[in-house]
Design a protein around this motif. Structure first.
Motif, mmCIF file in Angstrom:
data_model
loop_
_atom_site.group_PDB
_atom_site.id
_atom_site.type_symbol
_atom_site.label_atom_id
_atom_site.label_comp_id
_atom_site.label_asym_id
_atom_site.label_seq_id
_atom_site.Cartn_x
_atom_site.Cartn_y
_atom_site.Cartn_z
ATOM 1 N N GLN A 154 0.827 -1.205 0.000
ATOM 2 C CA GLN A 154 0.000 0.000 0.000
ATOM 3 C C GLN A 154 0.863 1.258 0.000
ATOM 4 O O GLN A 154 0.636 2.188 -0.786
ATOM 5 N N ARG A 155 1.863 1.293 0.864
ATOM 6 C CA ARG A 155 2.735 2.467 0.934
ATOM 7 C C ARG A 155 3.546 2.643 -0.344
ATOM 8 O O ARG A 155 3.737 3.766 -0.834
ATOM 9 N N THR A 156 4.043 1.538 -0.884
ATOM 10 C CA THR A 156 4.842 1.605 -2.108
ATOM 11 C C THR A 156 4.005 2.139 -3.261
ATOM 12 O O THR A 156 4.460 2.981 -4.047
ATOM 13 N N LEU A 157 2.776 1.646 -3.358
ATOM 14 C CA LEU A 157 1.875 2.098 -4.417
ATOM 15 C C LEU A 157 1.624 3.597 -4.300
ATOM 16 O O LEU A 157 1.691 4.335 -5.293
ATOM 17 N N LYS A 158 1.367 4.054 -3.087
ATOM 18 C CA LYS A 158 1.122 5.478 -2.869
ATOM 19 C C LYS A 158 2.350 6.300 -3.257
ATOM 20 O O LYS A 158 2.233 7.358 -3.895
ATOM 21 N N HIS A 159 3.525 5.814 -2.891
ATOM 22 C CA HIS A 159 4.766 6.522 -3.199
ATOM 23 C C HIS A 159 4.991 6.594 -4.707
ATOM 24 O O HIS A 159 5.325 7.659 -5.250
ATOM 25 N N ILE A 160 4.791 5.463 -5.392
ATOM 26 C CA ILE A 160 5.016 5.426 -6.838
ATOM 27 C C ILE A 160 4.021 6.329 -7.560
ATOM 28 O O ILE A 160 4.391 7.077 -8.474
ATOM 29 N N ILE A 161 2.763 6.259 -7.142
ATOM 30 C CA ILE A 161 1.752 7.109 -7.783
ATOM 31 C C ILE A 161 2.101 8.576 -7.619
ATOM 32 O O ILE A 161 2.010 9.367 -8.565
ATOM 33 N N SER A 162 2.516 8.957 -6.408
ATOM 34 C CA SER A 162 2.885 10.358 -6.164
ATOM 35 C C SER A 162 4.027 10.784 -7.065
ATOM 36 O O SER A 162 3.999 11.870 -7.655
ATOM 37 N N GLU A 163 5.037 9.918 -7.191
ATOM 38 C CA GLU A 163 6.187 10.243 -8.041
ATOM 39 C C GLU A 163 5.772 10.356 -9.508
ATOM 40 O O GLU A 163 6.158 11.288 -10.204
ATOM 41 N N VAL A 164 4.985 9.386 -9.976
ATOM 42 C CA VAL A 164 4.600 9.351 -11.384
ATOM 43 C C VAL A 164 3.676 10.505 -11.725
ATOM 44 O O VAL A 164 3.823 11.160 -12.762
ATOM 45 N N VAL A 165 2.709 10.771 -10.850
ATOM 46 C CA VAL A 165 1.774 11.866 -11.101
ATOM 47 C C VAL A 165 2.524 13.185 -11.166
ATOM 48 O O VAL A 165 2.292 14.021 -12.051
ATOM 49 N N GLU A 166 3.457 13.374 -10.254
ATOM 50 C CA GLU A 166 4.207 14.627 -10.199
ATOM 51 C C GLU A 166 5.047 14.838 -11.449
ATOM 52 O O GLU A 166 5.185 15.952 -11.942
ATOM 53 N N SER A 167 5.600 13.741 -11.989
ATOM 54 C CA SER A 167 6.503 13.873 -13.129
ATOM 55 C C SER A 167 5.803 13.749 -14.481
ATOM 56 O O SER A 167 6.367 14.125 -15.501
ATOM 57 N N PRO A 177 5.809 2.803 -15.449
ATOM 58 C CA PRO A 177 5.991 2.750 -13.987
ATOM 59 C C PRO A 177 4.817 2.221 -13.176
ATOM 60 O O PRO A 177 5.004 1.755 -12.060
ATOM 61 N N LEU A 178 3.576 2.278 -13.725
ATOM 62 C CA LEU A 178 2.417 1.826 -12.954
ATOM 63 C C LEU A 178 1.848 0.509 -13.473
ATOM 64 O O LEU A 178 0.693 0.177 -13.210
ATOM 65 N N PHE A 179 2.669 -0.272 -14.167
ATOM 66 C CA PHE A 179 2.205 -1.554 -14.693
ATOM 67 C C PHE A 179 1.706 -2.442 -13.555
ATOM 68 O O PHE A 179 2.356 -2.579 -12.524
#
Length: 338
Positions: free
Chosen positions: A172-185, A287-289
């Protein structure tokens, strides 16, 4: 002279329990503590791959606690030792239950079966969990042969439950972190300026709340656009947490759209990205595969958009009933009315 790691003692398929008691290497006691040894090694993989310090510390503590647990299993009851081996106590079982409760408070449960592999550490934790389950089955077999500490049986059972929860937290935490990074970039929302809120706006607007009045206005505009293109639609509006405020089904809209439209609104609000953009980022090699594997109500089908006020996402809209392009067209008409 430096001692070697190999001794040749076990070459005939024998090993020794604590107290120097010889047994076959496939003895049930050896099977149980050997299986737990597999589990603690797999926990090491989880500890080495998690990016979260509190999880790393928790895993290390469990590894340390398993050492005396394995010692208890490697001791035949009644064996006289120079130093007594500690027995698993009711307090240790209660401690694991307390940990399960504490970590579960953070876990957002989806109510669906989990496919392991959401993150490297969660995959290792799930593997450790299944190994502990195997140790539990071996321990039950041992208990059928000879008495086993009943608190030990409970402890191994609770341990696998705890590992399941820890896996979900890391995932759950990893998903949230990745989404935040991907959305931001990868995604810049329209009208994302940091302008201050006009003081003469209604209180709800100044607080960034999506109201029922807002929802009604967007639904009406969406229905009007759907009629113009001649496609019966289902339209949904969600608040910033993805909870549905309103859903409207036009006459003759497809039954499946009753489920899809709210899911699109939920996804757009929760992830803060249009669902068609999310679909692009979720293709193999992106990144979100596989982001949608363990997430209930999550969809990658176009037709969901975040609702933005003064640069802040305060909700989402979702439309389903036509092609992806038609759904997006109607959803954008809803946003235009906002």
């Amino acid at each position: 002279m430096k001692a070697t790691i190999y001794t040749g003692v076990g070459d005939a398929g024998q090993t020794r329990l604590l107290g120097n008691i010889p047994v076959s290497k496939d003895d049930l006691r050896v099977e149980v503590y050997g299986t737990l040894d597999e589990a603690t090694s797999t926990l090491g993989l989880a500890r080495a791959t998690t990016r979260f310090q509190d999880l790393c510390q928790q895993i290390w503590q469990l590894q340390e606690e398993l050492i005396p647990v394995m010692s208890e299993i490697a001791t035949v009851p009644g064996t006289i030792l120079k130093k007594p081996v500690p027995q698993v106590s009711p307090e240790q079982v209660q401690h694991l239950e307390n940990l399960i409760d504490r970590w579960s408070a953070e876990w957002i449960q989806t109510g669906q079966f989990i496919t392991p592999g959401g993150s490297p550490a969660s995959a290792a934790l799930d593997m450790a969990r299944t190994i502990v389950r195997r140790a539990e089955r071996r321990l039950v077999s041992l208990h059928q042969r000879e008495p086993v500490n009943p608190h030990l049986l409970k402890y191994i059972n609770r341990l696998s439950d705890l590992l399941y929860v820890l896996a979900r937290i890391d995932e759950q935490r990893t998903l949230k972190h990745i989404i935040s990074e991907v959305v931001e970039s990868n995604y810049t929302p329209p009208n994302s300026s940091k302008a201050s809120l006009p003081v003469n706006e209604p209180k709800e607007e100044r607080q960034g709340i999506l109201t029922l009045s807002d929802s009604n206005r967007m639904i009406v505009a969406g229905i009007q656009r759907a009629k113009e293109i001649g496609v019966p639609m289902v339209l949904a509006v969600a608040d910033e947490s993805g909870q549905i405020i309103q859903t409207c089904r036009m006459d003759n809209a497809r039954p499946i759209s009753v489920q899809l439209a709210p899911h699109k609104a939920y996804t757009a609000a929760a992830v803060r990205v249009p669902t068609h953009e999310l679909a692009s980022l979720s293709q193999p090699g992106r990144p979100l595969f596989h982001i949608d594997v363990n997430l209930e109500k999550f969809t990658l089908i176009g037709g969901g958009f975040p609702v933005i006020r003064h640069g802040r996402v305060i909700g989402g809209v979702g439309v389903s009933g036509g092609s992806v392009e038609q759904d997006m067209d109607v959803a954008q008409a809803m946003l235009a009315a906002f």
